[in-house]
Design a protein around this motif. Structure first.
Motif, mmCIF file in Angstrom:
data_model
loop_
_atom_site.group_PDB
_atom_site.id
_atom_site.type_symbol
_atom_site.label_atom_id
_atom_site.label_comp_id
_atom_site.label_asym_id
_atom_site.label_seq_id
_atom_site.Cartn_x
_atom_site.Cartn_y
_atom_site.Cartn_z
ATOM 1 N N ASN A 1 -8.819 -26.408 21.169
ATOM 2 C CA ASN A 1 -9.811 -25.511 21.763
ATOM 3 C C ASN A 1 -9.931 -25.842 23.244
ATOM 4 O O ASN A 1 -9.779 -27.004 23.645
ATOM 5 N N LEU B 1 -29.966 -19.905 15.335
ATOM 6 C CA LEU B 1 -30.111 -20.720 16.551
ATOM 7 C C LEU B 1 -31.524 -20.577 17.115
ATOM 8 O O LEU B 1 -32.179 -21.579 17.463
ATOM 9 N N ARG C 1 -13.314 -14.750 11.514
ATOM 10 C CA ARG C 1 -12.130 -15.604 11.380
ATOM 11 C C ARG C 1 -12.408 -17.095 11.571
ATOM 12 O O ARG C 1 -11.497 -17.885 11.735
ATOM 13 N N SER C 2 -13.658 -17.497 11.571
ATOM 14 C CA SER C 2 -13.940 -18.930 11.752
ATOM 15 C C SER C 2 -13.455 -19.732 10.543
ATOM 16 O O SER C 2 -13.781 -19.421 9.400
ATOM 17 N N VAL D 1 -12.229 -16.831 22.884
ATOM 18 C CA VAL D 1 -11.484 -16.794 21.624
ATOM 19 C C VAL D 1 -10.217 -15.940 21.682
ATOM 20 O O VAL D 1 -9.477 -15.862 20.713
ATOM 21 N N ASP E 1 -31.507 -14.833 13.353
ATOM 22 C CA ASP E 1 -30.915 -15.639 14.418
ATOM 23 C C ASP E 1 -31.250 -17.110 14.133
ATOM 24 O O ASP E 1 -32.374 -17.567 14.368
ATOM 25 N N MET F 1 -24.770 -25.973 16.722
ATOM 26 C CA MET F 1 -24.591 -24.742 15.960
ATOM 27 C C MET F 1 -23.219 -24.135 16.264
ATOM 28 O O MET F 1 -23.078 -23.265 17.121
ATOM 29 N N ALA F 2 -22.208 -24.638 15.543
ATOM 30 C CA ALA F 2 -20.830 -24.188 15.789
ATOM 31 C C ALA F 2 -20.415 -23.054 14.860
ATOM 32 O O ALA F 2 -19.310 -22.531 14.983
ATOM 33 N N ALA F 3 -21.280 -22.694 13.933
ATOM 34 C CA ALA F 3 -20.912 -21.640 12.978
ATOM 35 C C ALA F 3 -20.835 -20.284 13.668
ATOM 36 O O ALA F 3 -21.551 -20.013 14.632
ATOM 37 N N VAL G 1 -21.930 -17.005 12.969
ATOM 38 C CA VAL G 1 -22.852 -16.324 12.046
ATOM 39 C C VAL G 1 -22.734 -14.821 12.272
ATOM 40 O O VAL G 1 -22.766 -14.362 13.415
ATOM 41 N N GLY H 1 -10.393 -21.223 20.068
ATOM 42 C CA GLY H 1 -11.270 -20.418 19.219
ATOM 43 C C GLY H 1 -10.986 -20.530 17.739
ATOM 44 O O GLY H 1 -10.858 -21.621 17.186
ATOM 45 N N PHE H 2 -10.863 -19.386 17.090
ATOM 46 C CA PHE H 2 -10.815 -19.316 15.624
ATOM 47 C C PHE H 2 -9.537 -19.881 15.025
ATOM 48 O O PHE H 2 -8.427 -19.506 15.432
ATOM 49 N N ASP I 1 -23.656 -11.173 12.892
ATOM 50 C CA ASP I 1 -24.854 -10.609 13.522
ATOM 51 C C ASP I 1 -25.444 -9.486 12.668
ATOM 52 O O ASP I 1 -26.628 -9.171 12.787
ATOM 53 N N GLY J 1 -25.668 -24.755 21.432
ATOM 54 C CA GLY J 1 -25.165 -23.498 20.886
ATOM 55 C C GLY J 1 -23.692 -23.350 21.236
ATOM 56 O O GLY J 1 -23.182 -24.030 22.135
ATOM 57 N N PHE J 2 -23.021 -22.495 20.526
ATOM 58 C CA PHE J 2 -21.638 -22.152 20.856
ATOM 59 C C PHE J 2 -21.610 -20.695 21.260
ATOM 60 O O PHE J 2 -22.427 -19.899 20.787
ATOM 61 N N ALA K 1 -18.786 -17.708 21.325
ATOM 62 C CA ALA K 1 -17.436 -17.179 21.144
ATOM 63 C C ALA K 1 -17.364 -15.901 21.958
ATOM 64 O O ALA K 1 -17.921 -14.878 21.571
#
Ligand code: PMT
Length: 392
Positions: free
Chosen positions: A354, A300, A206-207, A342, A298, A265-267, A269, A348-349, A271, A314-315, A317
């Protein structure tokens, strides 16, 4: 430093308004995108069409009669820098006293970006205690003031009060926008990756990309050279180098091509991804498909393992307490981790706000209140700049 930056030039009513046409040209030549606001009195001295021809856009001249719904707030937010040239005693007085009765004064009061004023007036007006007091107030607001100088004034007079030369104003604008990021490259990742299942379906999250885009925008405003690797289709600052991607693999490849001083790195991603995407749409009639998953790279970790490595943010969530995030910061070996829960309302999303906790290498935490994502971005960049400063 003006390349790609957005400058709002506010022209108020003095004879020096004619010089602002040349100032607009110099700003455009320096690479800035220039929009112009003019007061009613400015229009007595120089025509709106002159600025339209120079900037490619018609000036905004009224609080209520423009194409925009709310010109003063929209232009206040659009700009990276507001220049008021010439700044008359009347405009200086209005802004110093919080009187937002015309488009220019309302915009200056509504903006949070740097403001550069180039006063111009007759010597007697310049020396009046009210002007001195008002300028002192404006300096207290953090506004930048350039000039005036001694020279020829309106009506054949001469003395202190002539507006600063356009070239000097352009240099001052560049210095102001230079910011702490001058010469530093920042990489920002944003949005959620989409991992294809078949040509119409994907695994995603949901980003929205709002957090990452806010960071990229704030970094540009501080003078960083920004590369934004994003899956999101959001408005982006024209000065950002934009790389649009979809999948984690594509994001990894884009990130690999950037050598930043700072990586944020706010994306979100994915897993996992389907081991292979079907070439044609999986038909419902075939019954429930079984989709084999495999790990994504990975990204990051690929940044953290570089030699030399960038300062890496890094972020996290999370849906639990901050303790897990402190552990994550250690395991991920990042310089700073931004934890957001989140599940918390407004965080969050997809939200415009935030609430984050910043976790440093030693596990120390700084809890920030619920803020607009743009403000979270500013506070994060403050921490990054301070940490880089400490590292020397
Ligand atoms: O985009 P918005 O709608 O504004 O929402 C913002 C946000 C909630 C997405 C953002 O604030 C956020 O928390 N981003 C990180 C989301 C995430 O994937 O968290 P994580 O805990 O799963 O990952 C930890 C870190 O590793 C992140 O920096 C992530 O970018 C990175 N990662 C994760 C997996 C992977 N395969 N590669 C990575 O680089």
């Amino acid at each position: 430093m003006l390349q790609g930056r957005r400058v709002l030039l506010c022209v108020t009513g003095g004879v020096a308004a004619y010089k602002s046409a040349y100032l607009a040209r110099r700003l455009v030549e320096a690479g800035a995108t220039v929009r112009v606001e003019m007061t009613e009195s400015a229009l007595e001295f120089v025509g709106a069409q002159t600025f339209a021809a120079i900037t490619g856009e018609h000036p905004f001249t009224a609080l209520f009669a423009a194409d925009l719904v709310s010109p003063h707030t929209e232009l206040a937010r659009w700009a990276d820098l507001v220049i008021v040239a010439p700044a008359t005693g009347a405009t200086i007085g209005r802004v110093a006293n919080g009187i937002s009765e015309d488009l220019v004064s309302a915009t200056i009061i509504a903006t949070t970006v740097p403001v550069l004023l180039a006063p111009a007036m007759h010597t007697e007006m310049w020396e009046h205690p009210a002007t001195e007091r008002n300028l002192e107030t404006l300096r207290g607001f953090g506004y930048h003031i350039i000039g005036p100088e001694i020279g020829a004034l309106a009506g054949g007079d001469s003395g202190m009060g002539r507006v600063a030369e356009p070239e000097e104003i352009v240099v001052a604008a560049g210095d102001i926008l230079g910011g702490e990021g001058k010469g530093q490259k920042v990489l920002v990742t944003a949005g959620g990756t989409r991992e294809p299942v078949d040509p119409v379906r994907y695994l995603g999250n949901r980003s929205s990309g709002k957090m990452g885009h806010a960071i990229a925008d704030a970094a540009i405003r501080r003078g960083y050279d920004v590369t934004l690797v994003t899956t999101a289709d959001l408005p982006t600052h024209p000065a950002a180098k934009l790389i649009r991607v979809e999948t984690a693999e594509e994001m990894l490849a884009a990130v690999a091509g950037v050598e930043p001083h700072v990586a944020i790195m706010a994306a979100a991603v994915a897993d996992f991804r389907p081991k292979s995407a079907a070439e044609s749409k999986i038909p419902r009639a075939d019954g429930l498909p079984s989709i084999e998953l495999t790990e994504t790279p990975d990204i990051l970790a690929s940044v953290v393992q570089r030699h030399p490595r960038p300062f890496t943010v890094g972020f996290a969530a999370e849906t639990g307490g901050v303790e897990r995030a402190v552990e994550k910061a250690r395991k991920k070996d990042v310089d700073l981790l931004v934890y957001n829960d989140v599940t918390e309302p407004g965080s969050g999303f997809g939200t415009d706000t935030n609430r984050v906790v910043l976790i440093d290498r030693s596990g120390d935490t700084e809890e920030l209140p619920l803020l607009a994502k743009s403000e979270v971005a500013e506070r994060l960049l403050d921490r990054v700049a301070a940490a880089i400063g400490e590292q020397g």
